[in-house]
Design a protein around this motif. Structure first.
Motif, PDB file in Angstrom:
ATOM      1  N   ILE A  72       0.864  -1.176   0.000  1.00 18.04           N
ATOM      2  CA  ILE A  72       0.000   0.000   0.000  1.00 18.04           C
ATOM      3  C   ILE A  72       0.903   1.230   0.000  1.00 18.04           C
ATOM      4  O   ILE A  72       1.660   1.460   0.952  1.00 18.04           O
ATOM      5  CB  ILE A  72      -0.933   0.015   1.219  1.00 18.04           C
ATOM      6  N   ALA A  73       0.837   2.019  -1.048  1.00 21.93           N
ATOM      7  CA  ALA A  73       1.717   3.176  -1.211  1.00 21.93           C
ATOM      8  C   ALA A  73       1.128   4.380  -0.473  1.00 21.93           C
ATOM      9  O   ALA A  73       0.368   5.170  -1.049  1.00 21.93           O
ATOM     10  CB  ALA A  73       1.918   3.491  -2.682  1.00 21.93           C
ATOM     11  N   ALA A  74       1.457   4.501   0.783  1.00 26.40           N
ATOM     12  CA  ALA A  74       0.939   5.599   1.600  1.00 26.40           C
ATOM     13  C   ALA A  74       1.812   5.733   2.838  1.00 26.40           C
ATOM     14  O   ALA A  74       2.621   4.851   3.152  1.00 26.40           O
ATOM     15  CB  ALA A  74      -0.519   5.341   1.986  1.00 26.40           C
ATOM     16  N   THR A  75       1.622   6.828   3.549  1.00 20.85           N
ATOM     17  CA  THR A  75       2.376   7.109   4.773  1.00 20.85           C
ATOM     18  C   THR A  75       1.453   7.018   5.976  1.00 20.85           C
ATOM     19  O   THR A  75       0.404   7.687   6.003  1.00 20.85           O
ATOM     20  CB  THR A  75       2.999   8.518   4.716  1.00 20.85           C
ATOM     21  N   ALA A  76       1.814   6.207   6.945  1.00 23.06           N
ATOM     22  CA  ALA A  76       1.026   6.131   8.177  1.00 23.06           C
ATOM     23  C   ALA A  76       1.182   7.429   8.960  1.00 23.06           C
ATOM     24  O   ALA A  76       2.299   7.903   9.184  1.00 23.06           O
ATOM     25  CB  ALA A  76       1.489   4.946   9.020  1.00 23.06           C
ATOM     26  N   THR A  77       0.062   7.999   9.364  1.00 28.74           N
ATOM     27  CA  THR A  77       0.088   9.253  10.112  1.00 28.74           C
ATOM     28  C   THR A  77      -0.454   9.112  11.520  1.00 28.74           C
ATOM     29  O   THR A  77      -0.194   9.958  12.371  1.00 28.74           O
ATOM     30  CB  THR A  77      -0.710  10.334   9.378  1.00 28.74           C
ATOM     31  N   ALA A  78      -1.225   8.066  11.782  1.00 31.23           N
ATOM     32  CA  ALA A  78      -1.805   7.891  13.113  1.00 31.23           C
ATOM     33  C   ALA A  78      -2.166   6.426  13.342  1.00 31.23           C
ATOM     34  O   ALA A  78      -2.447   5.692  12.381  1.00 31.23           O
ATOM     35  CB  ALA A  78      -3.050   8.768  13.288  1.00 31.23           C
ATOM     36  N   ILE A  79      -2.132   6.023  14.615  1.00 31.03           N
ATOM     37  CA  ILE A  79      -2.544   4.676  15.009  1.00 31.03           C
ATOM     38  C   ILE A  79      -3.560   4.797  16.127  1.00 31.03           C
ATOM     39  O   ILE A  79      -3.309   5.471  17.131  1.00 31.03           O
ATOM     40  CB  ILE A  79      -1.345   3.840  15.493  1.00 31.03           C
ATOM     41  N   ASP A  80      -4.701   4.168  15.947  1.00 31.22           N
ATOM     42  CA  ASP A  80      -5.721   4.099  16.992  1.00 31.22           C
ATOM     43  C   ASP A  80      -5.814   2.640  17.423  1.00 31.22           C
ATOM     44  O   ASP A  80      -6.517   1.835  16.802  1.00 31.22           O
ATOM     45  CB  ASP A  80      -7.064   4.601  16.463  1.00 31.22           C
ATOM     46  N   ALA A  81      -5.073   2.312  18.486  1.00 30.15           N
ATOM     47  CA  ALA A  81      -5.012   0.917  18.919  1.00 30.15           C
ATOM     48  C   ALA A  81      -6.342   0.434  19.475  1.00 30.15           C
ATOM     49  O   ALA A  81      -6.674  -0.756  19.364  1.00 30.15           O
ATOM     50  CB  ALA A  81      -3.913   0.747  19.965  1.00 30.15           C
ATOM     51  N   ALA A  82      -7.132   1.329  20.067  1.00 31.88           N
ATOM     52  CA  ALA A  82      -8.418   0.926  20.627  1.00 31.88           C
ATOM     53  C   ALA A  82      -9.379   0.485  19.523  1.00 31.88           C
ATOM     54  O   ALA A  82     -10.119  -0.494  19.678  1.00 31.88           O
ATOM     55  CB  ALA A  82      -9.017   2.078  21.433  1.00 31.88           C
ATOM     56  N   ARG A  83      -9.339   1.187  18.395  1.00 33.20           N
ATOM     57  CA  ARG A  83     -10.215   0.850  17.274  1.00 33.20           C
ATOM     58  C   ARG A  83      -9.545  -0.106  16.287  1.00 33.20           C
ATOM     59  O   ARG A  83     -10.181  -0.560  15.357  1.00 33.20           O
ATOM     60  CB  ARG A  83     -10.626   2.131  16.540  1.00 33.20           C
ATOM     61  N   ARG A  84      -8.267  -0.362  16.457  1.00 28.02           N
ATOM     62  CA  ARG A  84      -7.472  -1.171  15.536  1.00 28.02           C
ATOM     63  C   ARG A  84      -7.510  -0.582  14.129  1.00 28.02           C
ATOM     64  O   ARG A  84      -7.846  -1.255  13.150  1.00 28.02           O
ATOM     65  CB  ARG A  84      -7.944  -2.625  15.519  1.00 28.02           C
ATOM     66  N   VAL A  85      -7.102   0.660  14.038  1.00 29.39           N
ATOM     67  CA  VAL A  85      -7.126   1.382  12.773  1.00 29.39           C
ATOM     68  C   VAL A  85      -5.837   2.188  12.625  1.00 29.39           C
ATOM     69  O   VAL A  85      -5.384   2.828  13.581  1.00 29.39           O
ATOM     70  CB  VAL A  85      -8.339   2.332  12.696  1.00 29.39           C
ATOM     71  N   VAL A  86      -5.258   2.153  11.427  1.00 26.84           N
ATOM     72  CA  VAL A  86      -4.141   3.023  11.068  1.00 26.84           C
ATOM     73  C   VAL A  86      -4.649   4.034  10.049  1.00 26.84           C
ATOM     74  O   VAL A  86      -5.301   3.660   9.064  1.00 26.84           O
ATOM     75  CB  VAL A  86      -2.972   2.216  10.469  1.00 26.84           C
ATOM     76  N   THR A  87      -4.358   5.307  10.283  1.00 25.56           N
ATOM     77  CA  THR A  87      -4.685   6.340   9.305  1.00 25.56           C
ATOM     78  C   THR A  87      -3.467   6.560   8.425  1.00 25.56           C
ATOM     79  O   THR A  87      -2.349   6.703   8.924  1.00 25.56           O
ATOM     80  CB  THR A  87      -5.084   7.651  10.000  1.00 25.56           C
ATOM     81  N   ALA A  88      -3.702   6.557   7.133  1.00 22.91           N
ATOM     82  CA  ALA A  88      -2.599   6.698   6.179  1.00 22.91           C
ATOM     83  C   ALA A  88      -2.931   7.767   5.161  1.00 22.91           C
ATOM     84  O   ALA A  88      -4.090   7.946   4.780  1.00 22.91           O
ATOM     85  CB  ALA A  88      -2.336   5.375   5.477  1.00 22.91           C
ATOM     86  N   ASP A  89      -1.896   8.483   4.728  1.00 21.86           N
ATOM     87  CA  ASP A  89      -2.061   9.527   3.726  1.00 21.86           C
ATOM     88  C   ASP A  89      -1.424   9.039   2.428  1.00 21.86           C
ATOM     89  O   ASP A  89      -0.219   8.839   2.347  1.00 21.86           O
ATOM     90  CB  ASP A  89      -1.382  10.816   4.196  1.00 21.86           C
ATOM     91  N   GLY A  90      -2.260   8.828   1.415  1.00 23.72           N
ATOM     92  CA  GLY A  90      -1.780   8.319   0.135  1.00 23.72           C
ATOM     93  C   GLY A  90      -2.117   9.243  -1.008  1.00 23.72           C
ATOM     94  O   GLY A  90      -2.577  10.374  -0.798  1.00 23.72           O
TER      95      GLY A  90
END
Length: 407
Positions: A72-90
């Motif tokens: 996945i060609a994107a940059t991780a910008t945030a991690i929400d461990a409670a929701r199990r979600v990574v926010t990425a900017d692509g």
């Protein structure tokens, strides 16, 4: 969306993806693996002090594609461990990527100083920076004549600084010699400590000092850089070194994404992990490479190096997949610690163990081993799924057979 998401495309991240894919394939399991990184290539970061750094890369798709791992060609910008979600900017903007298991392997970055003129500093921490330094060096013959045109100041006499200083003597001469300017070349190593390479071992230090002396590297010890301008590097003792080139190598810190997890971190920003490389207190997240303060042999903690990142990646990927499948995980172990320090035209030096005992071997053998490490051992196989998965096995070490040195 992937079941196992690997964040980071360095050695740890790439091998974590391969390690997870290997276990899943061996069990004919359906969970999917993806690797999130903005870069299409694996940068062979340990080689960035060498000439022609742009060549030291491996296309990730030639490793991941054959084993069924999505990139996945994107940059991780945030991690929400409670929701199990990574926010990425692509390329298409921000997106949320849910996961069932996460491996954080976003590496480390050089800690840059804030003194006046720091923007003028070069470094060899990233591909872009190393390429920029190479272009700068190649342009020096066309720069205005004057003091310091072919003088490079290297800040920091640790592992990276010593290797950079030793190699730069040859690199600069290769640039200057065709123009009849080789006699203008000078490399100055600046270190706040009173000795060179304190962390590299007492026994190895005389070897390092002799090599630097042989190469003509000038060591300025017990001083720091206070400011830099286009013509000189100014030191804390009031002196100035005429120089057009300053290279900063002092200090690295784990990726800032580690701070987004509700977990303990060490002084380098690395996450505390258990024996399976699972982040303590965040059971769905594993860490590997420079983001993990993993236990090594004899009660030590791993170093931020390729030597430890590669096996950590294999274990973390394997264990994340095993966790998902309800299988036994493998406690992290690594090859016995050793170092091989490149001394440029003066050879190399080998040490063994955490006390860095000097290996009394011929210079030619030490240099051959360093070349084997840099040019072969640390490279992943490409285009061959069977070999990639074989090497992804956490029980397969990085080292390759070499004939024992002869007197």
């Amino acid at each position: 969306m992937p079941d196992i998401l690997i964040v980071g495309g360095g050695f740890a991240g790439m091998w974590a993806a391969a390690g997870a894919a290997r276990l899943l394939r061996s069990h004919d399991a359906s969970p999917t693996v993806a690797l999130l990184t903005p870069d299409p290539d694996l940068t062979i970061r340990p080689r960035l002090y060498e000439a022609d750094p742009a060549a030291y890369r491996v296309p990730l798709d030639r490793v991941l594609g054959p084993i069924g791992v999505q990139r996945i060609a994107a940059t991780a910008t945030a991690i929400d461990a409670a929701r199990r979600v990574v926010t990425a900017d692509g390329p298409e903007g921000p997106a949320e990527l849910p996961y069932r298991r996460l491996v954080l392997a976003t590496g480390s970055a050089l800690v840059r100083p804030r003194f006046p003129g720091a923007r003028l500093l070069h470094d060899i921490d990233t591909m872009d920076a190393a390429v920029a330094l190479e272009k700068h060096l190649q342009a020096l013959p066309d720069a205005p004549a004057g003091p310091g045109r072919f003088t490079v100041v290297v800040a920091g006499a640790g592992f990276t600084g010593v290797e950079a200083a030793a190699e730069l003597t040859g690199r600069l001469r290769a640039v200057a010699a065709p123009h009849g300017m080789a006699n203008e070349v000078e490399v100055v190593l600046v270190e706040r400590d009173t000795v060179v390479g304190r962390g590299l071992g007492e026994a190895a230090r005389p070897v390092i000092e002799r090599a630097l002396d042989e190469l003509g590297v000038v060591c300025r010890l017990g001083v720091t850089i206070e400011r830099v301008d286009e013509r000189a590097v100014h030191l804390s003792d009031g002196s100035a070194i005429p120089s057009r080139t300053a290279v900063w190598t002092a200090g690295v810190r784990a990726s800032g994404l580690t701070a987004q997890l509700p977990a303990e971190r060490d002084g380098l920003g690395r996450l505390a992990v258990d024996e399976w490389l699972r982040v303590r207190g965040v059971p769905e997240v594993y860490a590997a490479g420079d983001t993990a303060a993993a236990p090594a042999e004899d009660g030590h903690t791993v170093t931020q190096s390729c030597q430890h990142a590669t096996p950590q990646g294999k274990f973390a990927g394997h264990n994340a997949a095993a966790d998902l499948l309800g299988l036994d995980r493998a406690p992290f172990t690594t090859d016995p610690y050793s170092t091989c320090l490149d001394l440029g035209g003066a050879g190399a030096v080998l040490t063994s163990g955490w006390d860095r005992a000097l290996r009394e071997v011929p210079v030619a053998y030490a240099k051959a081993r360093k070349r084997a490490i840099n040019e072969s051992w640390i490279y992943p196989p490409v285009d061959d799924a069977e070999e990639i998965l074989r090497r992804a096995d956490y029980r397969v070490g990085q080292r390759r057979p070499m004939p024992e040195p002869t007197a």
